[in-house]
Design a protein around this motif. Sequence first.
Motif, mmCIF file in Angstrom:
data_model
loop_
_atom_site.group_PDB
_atom_site.id
_atom_site.type_symbol
_atom_site.label_atom_id
_atom_site.label_comp_id
_atom_site.label_asym_id
_atom_site.label_seq_id
_atom_site.Cartn_x
_atom_site.Cartn_y
_atom_site.Cartn_z
ATOM 1 N N SER A 130 0.944 -1.228 0.175
ATOM 2 C CA SER A 130 -0.180 0.062 -0.183
ATOM 3 C C SER A 130 0.774 1.225 0.055
ATOM 4 N N TYR A 131 0.499 2.263 -0.580
ATOM 5 C CA TYR A 131 1.137 3.331 -0.706
ATOM 6 C C TYR A 131 0.765 4.613 -0.282
ATOM 7 N N GLY A 132 1.446 5.454 0.434
ATOM 8 C CA GLY A 132 1.082 6.609 1.063
ATOM 9 C C GLY A 132 1.961 7.832 0.533
ATOM 10 N N PRO B 271 -2.803 10.725 4.655
ATOM 11 C CA PRO B 271 -2.906 9.082 4.860
ATOM 12 C C PRO B 271 -1.924 8.308 5.233
ATOM 13 N N ASN B 272 -2.142 7.224 6.252
ATOM 14 C CA ASN B 272 -0.932 6.489 6.450
ATOM 15 C C ASN B 272 -1.383 5.047 5.821
ATOM 16 N N PRO B 273 -0.361 4.564 4.861
ATOM 17 C CA PRO B 273 -0.558 3.240 4.199
ATOM 18 C C PRO B 273 -0.636 2.093 5.182
ATOM 19 N N HIS C 75 -3.921 1.809 6.103
ATOM 20 C CA HIS C 75 -4.848 1.167 5.096
ATOM 21 C C HIS C 75 -4.573 -0.421 5.050
ATOM 22 N N ILE D 119 4.817 9.232 9.204
ATOM 23 C CA ILE D 119 3.835 8.798 8.440
ATOM 24 C C ILE D 119 4.336 8.163 7.310
ATOM 25 N N ASP E 82 5.956 5.908 4.067
ATOM 26 C CA ASP E 82 5.332 5.736 2.457
ATOM 27 C C ASP E 82 4.754 4.617 2.063
ATOM 28 N N THR E 83 5.130 3.681 2.460
ATOM 29 C CA THR E 83 4.676 2.463 2.358
ATOM 30 C C THR E 83 4.398 1.421 3.321
ATOM 31 N N ARG F 72 -0.895 8.841 -8.071
ATOM 32 C CA ARG F 72 -0.729 9.463 -6.950
ATOM 33 C C ARG F 72 -2.070 10.572 -6.452
ATOM 34 N N TYR G 77 -6.800 5.628 -2.727
ATOM 35 C CA TYR G 77 -6.238 4.300 -2.161
ATOM 36 C C TYR G 77 -5.438 3.698 -3.085
#
Length: 234
Positions: A5-7, A22-24, A27, A114, A116-117, A160, A165
């Motif tokens: 998951s990517y942030g 948002p925090n990956p 998610h 936070i 990044d992934t 992005r 999401y």
Amino acid sequence: MTLVSYGPRVPQHSGHYGNFVPNPAQHMARILGSLKSIDGRVLVPGFYDGINLDDDVREILANVPDDEAVLRRQIGFARPDAVAPTLQEALQYPSLNIRGLSSAWVGPEARTIIPDTATAEIDIRLVLESDPGPPPSGSWRPPGICAVASSTAAPTEAERLGKPYIVAMTHNLSYNAFRSDFDGAAGLLARAGMRHLYGHEPILIRTMGGSIPIAPFVTTGRFPAAAIRAVDRR
């Protein structure tokens, strides 16, 4: 299977950007939490389809002398997953296991960021009745995913900025499961050999959980096979 998951493009300070970026990892936690119920049953529709244990099979499984109370004490847990009432019955069903999680840092290296992934590694062990193909289209989807890529390459700028999401998924099929009949040629030969060597009937275990990549020989070459495991009964 690998899920990523990517942030944010790079990790961001949680004080400056908390409640905004948002925090990956959060998610990913929602996705993984959606895969199983709290009592351990897989929630993907059709995951357990095709598995029917008749009375004869249940009797064979019941004769395996597992002491599950001892197993719980040795391993250190209070209650087993609710897939089946016993260990041997549970092994007759496919399993879904989160084998690894990674996001940012923990312990002495923890940062107020936070990430990044977030990455999750999953293994799924099939049984003979399982269909290794994908589930029917639209039958199930993890929560909050608006884009799913088939590669773990980083998302583009357009992705992005256009998708809230983003999750990448890659997977591979190692090999199918196999099972030979207890009363088939391989089973009878193995049982006779064990009786000759040890002087008593072996314990019959219908399914073993270890990885034995010989299914192509059994299913394609039509060579029957039986796995034998030695157990110290003292």
